[in-house]
Write a protein that holds these residues in place. Structure first.
Motif, short mmCIF file in Angstrom:
data_model
loop_
_atom_site.label_atom_id
_atom_site.label_comp_id
_atom_site.label_asym_id
_atom_site.label_seq_id
_atom_site.Cartn_x
_atom_site.Cartn_y
_atom_site.Cartn_z
N GLN A 109 -16.61 -14.29 -29.76
CA GLN A 109 -16.43 -14.55 -28.52
C GLN A 109 -18.26 -14.16 -27.91
N VAL A 110 -18.77 -13.40 -28.48
CA VAL A 110 -20.10 -12.72 -27.93
C VAL A 110 -21.26 -14.05 -28.70
N MET A 111 -20.81 -14.54 -29.77
CA MET A 111 -21.56 -15.46 -30.43
C MET A 111 -21.53 -16.69 -29.63
N ASN A 112 -20.27 -17.12 -29.24
CA ASN A 112 -20.13 -18.22 -28.47
C ASN A 112 -21.03 -18.27 -27.15
N GLU A 113 -21.02 -17.25 -26.63
CA GLU A 113 -21.70 -17.21 -25.32
C GLU A 113 -23.22 -17.29 -25.36
N LEU A 114 -23.75 -16.15 -26.46
CA LEU A 114 -25.26 -16.00 -26.59
C LEU A 114 -25.88 -16.63 -27.56
N LEU A 115 -25.42 -17.27 -28.47
CA LEU A 115 -26.22 -18.21 -29.45
C LEU A 115 -25.59 -19.67 -29.42
N PRO A 116 -26.65 -20.48 -29.61
CA PRO A 116 -26.72 -21.95 -29.45
C PRO A 116 -25.42 -22.47 -30.19
N SER A 117 -24.66 -23.49 -29.54
CA SER A 117 -23.41 -23.86 -30.27
C SER A 117 -23.55 -24.70 -31.59
N ASP A 118 -24.81 -25.21 -31.79
CA ASP A 118 -25.12 -25.66 -33.12
C ASP A 118 -25.74 -24.91 -33.97
N CYS A 119 -25.79 -23.40 -33.86
CA CYS A 119 -26.36 -22.35 -34.55
C CYS A 119 -25.77 -22.18 -35.89
N ILE A 120 -26.40 -22.25 -37.02
CA ILE A 120 -25.72 -22.28 -38.48
C ILE A 120 -25.19 -20.85 -38.47
N ILE A 121 -23.82 -20.75 -39.18
CA ILE A 121 -23.47 -19.27 -39.28
C ILE A 121 -23.04 -19.42 -40.94
N THR A 122 -23.94 -18.45 -41.45
CA THR A 122 -23.72 -18.23 -43.17
C THR A 122 -23.06 -17.16 -43.42
N LEU A 123 -22.09 -17.37 -43.91
CA LEU A 123 -20.83 -16.08 -44.40
C LEU A 123 -21.13 -15.82 -45.58
N PHE A 124 -21.43 -14.54 -46.09
CA PHE A 124 -21.37 -14.28 -47.76
C PHE A 124 -20.35 -13.14 -47.83
N ASN A 125 -20.07 -12.74 -49.05
CA ASN A 125 -19.59 -11.70 -49.25
C ASN A 125 -20.47 -10.95 -50.69
N ASN A 126 -20.09 -9.92 -51.34
CA ASN A 126 -21.13 -9.45 -52.09
C ASN A 126 -20.95 -9.95 -53.64
N LYS A 127 -20.19 -11.22 -53.69
CA LYS A 127 -20.25 -11.61 -55.03
C LYS A 127 -21.14 -12.88 -54.72
N LYS A 128 -21.74 -12.83 -53.56
CA LYS A 128 -22.66 -14.05 -53.35
C LYS A 128 -21.79 -15.34 -52.90
N GLU A 129 -20.49 -15.36 -52.66
CA GLU A 129 -19.79 -16.41 -52.44
C GLU A 129 -20.23 -16.97 -50.85
N VAL A 130 -20.23 -17.90 -50.75
CA VAL A 130 -20.87 -18.29 -49.14
C VAL A 130 -20.04 -19.30 -48.47
N LEU A 131 -20.11 -19.24 -47.22
CA LEU A 131 -19.42 -20.37 -46.50
C LEU A 131 -20.27 -20.72 -45.40
N VAL A 132 -20.62 -21.91 -45.03
CA VAL A 132 -21.65 -21.99 -44.12
C VAL A 132 -20.83 -23.01 -42.86
N LEU A 133 -20.86 -22.46 -41.71
CA LEU A 133 -20.45 -23.06 -40.59
C LEU A 133 -21.30 -23.24 -39.40
N LYS A 134 -20.65 -24.01 -38.27
CA LYS A 134 -21.49 -23.75 -37.00
C LYS A 134 -20.90 -23.10 -36.08
N ASN A 135 -21.54 -22.33 -35.22
CA ASN A 135 -21.07 -21.53 -34.07
C ASN A 135 -19.80 -21.98 -33.66
N SER A 136 -19.99 -23.39 -33.02
CA SER A 136 -18.87 -24.23 -32.42
C SER A 136 -17.71 -24.15 -33.29
N ASP A 137 -17.69 -24.06 -34.39
CA ASP A 137 -16.43 -24.01 -35.57
C ASP A 137 -15.69 -22.92 -35.40
N LEU A 138 -16.25 -21.67 -34.86
CA LEU A 138 -15.70 -20.57 -34.93
C LEU A 138 -14.77 -20.03 -34.03
#
Ligand code: THU
Length: 134
Positions: A93-122
């Protein structure tokens, strides 16, 4: 900034986590268009509901330092989860309001698995400022 550098920096932020209750260390890295960055981590409290997530720590730090969040190109998050970390609803909710909608969101775990999304996807069908104007 390349992906190894993002991972290195967000892991440093994760190391600053204050999470003695959950022992679940989360790190965040807000990256601006000029490649400057702001780190965040989760900060817990003995009064459990007062804790703050890493994503919101980074966003609130940057805004309160006078940084223009329109210039954020990416938010990187890491947690020791089995899959790439899934940001909580409050942070979305906070990201939706304060970050650009096309901002890239890069999500990791500590195995370095990664998922790359856009703010508006979330957060589809997000409640926002427009909904307050009946
Ligand atoms: N947490 C975050 O910092 N970000 C997330 O995206 C998920 C959850 C924190 C909150 C709490 O300190 C701990 O992780 C366990 O929920």
């Amino acid at each position: 900034m390349n992906i190894d550098e993002k991972y290195r920096l967000v892991t440093i932020a994760q190391g600053f986590s204050y999470s003695p209750y959950s022992k679940f260390k989360v790190g965040a890295l807000l990256i601006f268009n000029d490649d400057s960055y702001v780190m965040g981590c989760n900060i817990e409290n003995a009064s459990y509901p007062l804790g703050n997530c890493a994503e919101r720590t980074a966003i609130f730090k940057a805004l309160s330092d006078g940084k223009d969040l329109k210039n954020v190109k990416e938010l990187v998050v890491i947690a020791p989860s089995p899959r790439a970390v899934s940001p909580c609803g409050a942070c979305r909710q906070v990201m939706n309001e304060l970050l650009p909608s096309d901002c890239i969101i890069t999500l990791f775990n500590n195995k370095k698995e990664v998922l790359v999304l856009k703010n508006s996807d979330l957060l589809p069908y997000a409640f926002n400022e427009g909904d307050l104007n009946g």
